[in-house]
Design a protein around this motif. Structure first.
Motif, PDB file in Angstrom:
ATOM      1  N   VAL A 113     -65.228 101.386 -21.355  1.00 42.04           N
ATOM      2  CA  VAL A 113     -65.850 100.227 -20.619  1.00 42.04           C
ATOM      3  C   VAL A 113     -66.282 100.720 -19.412  1.00 42.04           C
ATOM      4  CG1 VAL A 113     -64.069  98.618 -21.440  1.00 42.04           C
ATOM      5  CG2 VAL A 113     -63.303  99.966 -19.529  1.00 42.04           C
ATOM      6  N   VAL A 114     -67.350 100.127 -18.692  1.00 42.80           N
ATOM      7  CA  VAL A 114     -68.016 100.530 -17.488  1.00 42.80           C
ATOM      8  C   VAL A 114     -67.952  99.438 -16.230  1.00 42.80           C
ATOM      9  CG1 VAL A 114     -69.604 102.125 -18.738  1.00 42.80           C
ATOM     10  CG2 VAL A 114     -70.296  99.814 -18.662  1.00 42.80           C
ATOM     11  N   GLY A 115     -68.024  99.919 -15.210  1.00 45.55           N
ATOM     12  CA  GLY A 115     -68.065  99.213 -14.068  1.00 45.55           C
ATOM     13  C   GLY A 115     -69.143  99.486 -13.139  1.00 45.55           C
ATOM     14  N   ALA A 116     -69.509  98.468 -12.461  1.00 49.09           N
ATOM     15  CA  ALA A 116     -70.637  98.671 -11.411  1.00 49.09           C
ATOM     16  C   ALA A 116     -70.220  98.565 -10.155  1.00 49.09           C
ATOM     17  CB  ALA A 116     -71.834  97.812 -11.643  1.00 49.09           C
ATOM     18  N   ALA A 117     -70.229  99.662  -9.222  1.00 46.24           N
ATOM     19  CA  ALA A 117     -69.939  99.618  -7.588  1.00 46.24           C
ATOM     20  C   ALA A 117     -71.131  99.460  -7.128  1.00 46.24           C
ATOM     21  CB  ALA A 117     -69.507 101.083  -7.317  1.00 46.24           C
ATOM     22  N   ILE A 118     -71.614  97.955  -7.031  1.00 45.96           N
ATOM     23  CA  ILE A 118     -72.813  97.675  -6.498  1.00 45.96           C
ATOM     24  C   ILE A 118     -72.780  97.752  -4.987  1.00 45.96           C
ATOM     25  CG2 ILE A 118     -74.491  95.548  -6.248  1.00 45.96           C
ATOM     26  CD1 ILE A 118     -73.187  94.766  -9.162  1.00 45.96           C
ATOM     27  N   ALA A 164     -66.992  93.126  -4.966  1.00 48.51           N
ATOM     28  CA  ALA A 164     -65.612  93.299  -5.871  1.00 48.51           C
ATOM     29  C   ALA A 164     -65.555  91.966  -6.304  1.00 48.51           C
ATOM     30  CB  ALA A 164     -64.515  93.530  -4.750  1.00 48.51           C
ATOM     31  N   ALA A 165     -64.867  91.910  -7.667  1.00 45.36           N
ATOM     32  CA  ALA A 165     -64.834  90.661  -8.344  1.00 45.36           C
ATOM     33  C   ALA A 165     -63.555  90.493  -8.915  1.00 45.36           C
ATOM     34  CB  ALA A 165     -65.808  90.911  -9.531  1.00 45.36           C
ATOM     35  N   ALA A 166     -63.079  89.102  -8.515  1.00 43.30           N
ATOM     36  CA  ALA A 166     -61.616  88.784  -8.853  1.00 43.30           C
ATOM     37  C   ALA A 166     -61.428  88.280 -10.378  1.00 43.30           C
ATOM     38  CB  ALA A 166     -61.037  87.779  -7.963  1.00 43.30           C
ATOM     39  N   ARG A 167     -60.601  88.863 -11.253  1.00 36.57           N
ATOM     40  CA  ARG A 167     -60.538  88.256 -12.373  1.00 36.57           C
ATOM     41  C   ARG A 167     -60.007  86.952 -12.752  1.00 36.57           C
ATOM     42  NH1 ARG A 167     -60.573  92.426 -16.993  1.00 36.57           N
ATOM     43  NH2 ARG A 167     -60.060  90.547 -18.119  1.00 36.57           N
ATOM     44  N   ALA A 168     -60.614  86.139 -13.435  1.00 38.21           N
ATOM     45  CA  ALA A 168     -60.246  84.768 -13.750  1.00 38.21           C
ATOM     46  C   ALA A 168     -59.295  84.640 -14.893  1.00 38.21           C
ATOM     47  CB  ALA A 168     -61.523  83.876 -14.026  1.00 38.21           C
ATOM     48  N   TYR A 169     -59.455  85.907 -16.053  1.00 40.56           N
ATOM     49  CA  TYR A 169     -58.494  85.885 -16.982  1.00 40.56           C
ATOM     50  C   TYR A 169     -58.470  87.397 -17.540  1.00 40.56           C
ATOM     51  CZ  TYR A 169     -63.182  85.718 -19.070  1.00 40.56           C
ATOM     52  OH  TYR A 169     -64.540  86.096 -19.407  1.00 40.56           O
ATOM     53  N   PRO A 170     -57.711  87.547 -18.463  1.00 44.42           N
ATOM     54  CA  PRO A 170     -56.414  86.857 -18.983  1.00 44.42           C
ATOM     55  C   PRO A 170     -55.274  86.476 -18.002  1.00 44.42           C
ATOM     56  CG  PRO A 170     -56.416  88.980 -19.750  1.00 44.42           C
ATOM     57  CD  PRO A 170     -57.621  88.619 -18.937  1.00 44.42           C
ATOM     58  N   PRO A 171     -54.399  85.597 -18.167  1.00 44.77           N
ATOM     59  CA  PRO A 171     -53.477  84.983 -17.157  1.00 44.77           C
ATOM     60  C   PRO A 171     -52.744  86.244 -16.529  1.00 44.77           C
ATOM     61  CG  PRO A 171     -53.443  83.945 -19.205  1.00 44.77           C
ATOM     62  CD  PRO A 171     -54.471  85.016 -19.549  1.00 44.77           C
ATOM     63  N   GLU A 172     -52.482  87.364 -17.182  1.00 45.22           N
ATOM     64  CA  GLU A 172     -51.801  88.355 -16.705  1.00 45.22           C
ATOM     65  C   GLU A 172     -52.587  89.450 -15.619  1.00 45.22           C
ATOM     66  OE1 GLU A 172     -53.047  89.922 -20.835  1.00 45.22           O
ATOM     67  OE2 GLU A 172     -52.129  87.969 -19.906  1.00 45.22           O
ATOM     68  N   ALA A 212     -55.453  87.752 -13.963  1.00 41.50           N
ATOM     69  CA  ALA A 212     -55.977  86.713 -13.190  1.00 41.50           C
ATOM     70  C   ALA A 212     -55.642  87.128 -11.633  1.00 41.50           C
ATOM     71  CB  ALA A 212     -55.745  85.257 -13.569  1.00 41.50           C
ATOM     72  N   GLY A 213     -56.865  87.060 -10.660  1.00 40.69           N
ATOM     73  CA  GLY A 213     -56.242  87.465  -9.358  1.00 40.69           C
ATOM     74  C   GLY A 213     -56.533  88.819  -8.995  1.00 40.69           C
ATOM     75  N   LEU A 214     -56.280  89.590  -9.740  1.00 44.64           N
ATOM     76  CA  LEU A 214     -56.613  90.983  -9.618  1.00 44.64           C
ATOM     77  C   LEU A 214     -58.246  91.255  -9.590  1.00 44.64           C
ATOM     78  CD1 LEU A 214     -53.810  92.636 -11.821  1.00 44.64           C
ATOM     79  CD2 LEU A 214     -53.925  92.387  -9.196  1.00 44.64           C
ATOM     80  N   TRP A 215     -58.560  92.441  -8.773  1.00 47.35           N
ATOM     81  CA  TRP A 215     -60.068  92.801  -8.544  1.00 47.35           C
ATOM     82  C   TRP A 215     -60.330  93.878  -9.164  1.00 47.35           C
ATOM     83  CZ3 TRP A 215     -62.939  89.555  -5.009  1.00 47.35           C
ATOM     84  CH2 TRP A 215     -62.316  88.543  -4.298  1.00 47.35           C
ATOM     85  N   GLU A 216     -61.564  93.890  -9.519  1.00 50.98           N
ATOM     86  CA  GLU A 216     -62.297  94.824 -10.290  1.00 50.98           C
ATOM     87  C   GLU A 216     -63.752  95.120  -9.949  1.00 50.98           C
ATOM     88  OE1 GLU A 216     -62.292  93.875 -14.443  1.00 50.98           O
ATOM     89  OE2 GLU A 216     -63.449  92.221 -13.995  1.00 50.98           O
ATOM     90  N   PHE A 217     -64.380  96.248 -10.460  1.00 49.63           N
ATOM     91  CA  PHE A 217     -65.910  96.329 -10.356  1.00 49.63           C
ATOM     92  C   PHE A 217     -66.369  95.606 -11.419  1.00 49.63           C
ATOM     93  CE2 PHE A 217     -64.172 100.204  -8.368  1.00 49.63           C
ATOM     94  CZ  PHE A 217     -64.796  99.924  -7.017  1.00 49.63           C
ATOM     95  N   TRP A 244     -68.219  90.663  -0.775  1.00 51.08           N
ATOM     96  CA  TRP A 244     -68.766  92.105  -0.391  1.00 51.08           C
ATOM     97  C   TRP A 244     -67.887  92.729   0.458  1.00 51.08           C
ATOM     98  CZ3 TRP A 244     -72.799  94.015  -2.664  1.00 51.08           C
ATOM     99  CH2 TRP A 244     -73.557  93.421  -2.903  1.00 51.08           C
ATOM    100  N   LEU A 245     -67.391  93.968   0.305  1.00 54.88           N
ATOM    101  CA  LEU A 245     -66.189  94.619   1.122  1.00 54.88           C
ATOM    102  C   LEU A 245     -66.705  95.946   1.659  1.00 54.88           C
ATOM    103  CD1 LEU A 245     -63.336  94.490  -1.159  1.00 54.88           C
ATOM    104  CD2 LEU A 245     -63.811  92.795   0.412  1.00 54.88           C
ATOM    105  N   ALA A 246     -66.503  96.009   3.059  1.00 52.35           N
ATOM    106  CA  ALA A 246     -66.872  97.182   3.650  1.00 52.35           C
ATOM    107  C   ALA A 246     -65.779  98.273   3.444  1.00 52.35           C
ATOM    108  CB  ALA A 246     -66.933  97.061   5.182  1.00 52.35           C
ATOM    109  N   SER A 247     -66.106  99.669   3.821  1.00 46.93           N
ATOM    110  CA  SER A 247     -65.077 100.618   3.241  1.00 46.93           C
ATOM    111  C   SER A 247     -63.616 100.284   3.946  1.00 46.93           C
ATOM    112  CB  SER A 247     -65.442 102.072   3.722  1.00 46.93           C
ATOM    113  OG  SER A 247     -65.669 101.987   4.982  1.00 46.93           O
TER     114      SER A 247
END
Length: 131
Positions: free
Chosen positions: A7-12, A20-28, A30-35, A103-106
């Motif tokens: 799997v690949v993630g983009a640090a845009i 940064a993007a917050a997961r909407a699903y799966p329920p376990e 949801a609310g955690l962040w990822e690229f 959008w998050l600064a360092s």
């Protein structure tokens, strides 16, 4: 045991910030962040997968850059995450499949709860952003 799926993630990056993007699903998760990103299909390169996923998930066009950190095992070893730096080349990101985008600064990278598998890439990205 089967090989882990890539799997690949983009640090845009946008200047001194990263998307940064917050997961909407799966329920376990949801609310955690990822690229943003996703699974690499058998007929595509990792860069092609990132371009496709960002188009589908965010409605943007990106240019893929170099790797951020090393291979990261996620999903109990079922997946191997590879994060790449990326630049927006078209469009404005919209949360089509995520609960929220920021959008998050360092200095703000620790303001959201990251998926554990993304944490090493977050730390590597922070060093690159502050360099």
């Amino acid at each position: 045991m089967s090989q882990p799926r890539i799997v690949v993630g983009a640090a845009i990056r946008d200047g001194r910030r990263v998307l940064a993007a917050a997961r909407a699903y799966p329920p376990e998760l949801a609310g955690l962040w990822e690229f943003p990103g996703g699974k690499v299909e058998p007929d595509e390169t990792e860069a092609e997968a990132l371009v496709r996923e960002c188009r589908e998930e965010l409605g943007v066009e990106i240019e893929v850059g170099g790797r951020v950190g090393g291979d990261l095992a996620t999903g109990g070893g079922r997946y191997l995450l590879r994060v790449y730096s990326a630049a927006l080349t078209g469009g404005e990101p919209h949360a089509k499949e995520h609960a929220e985008l920021r959008w998050l600064a360092s200095t703000e990278l620790d303001s959201v709860p990251w998926l554990p598998g993304n944490r090493p890439a977050v730390d590597a990205l922070r060093e690159a952003m502050e360099a």
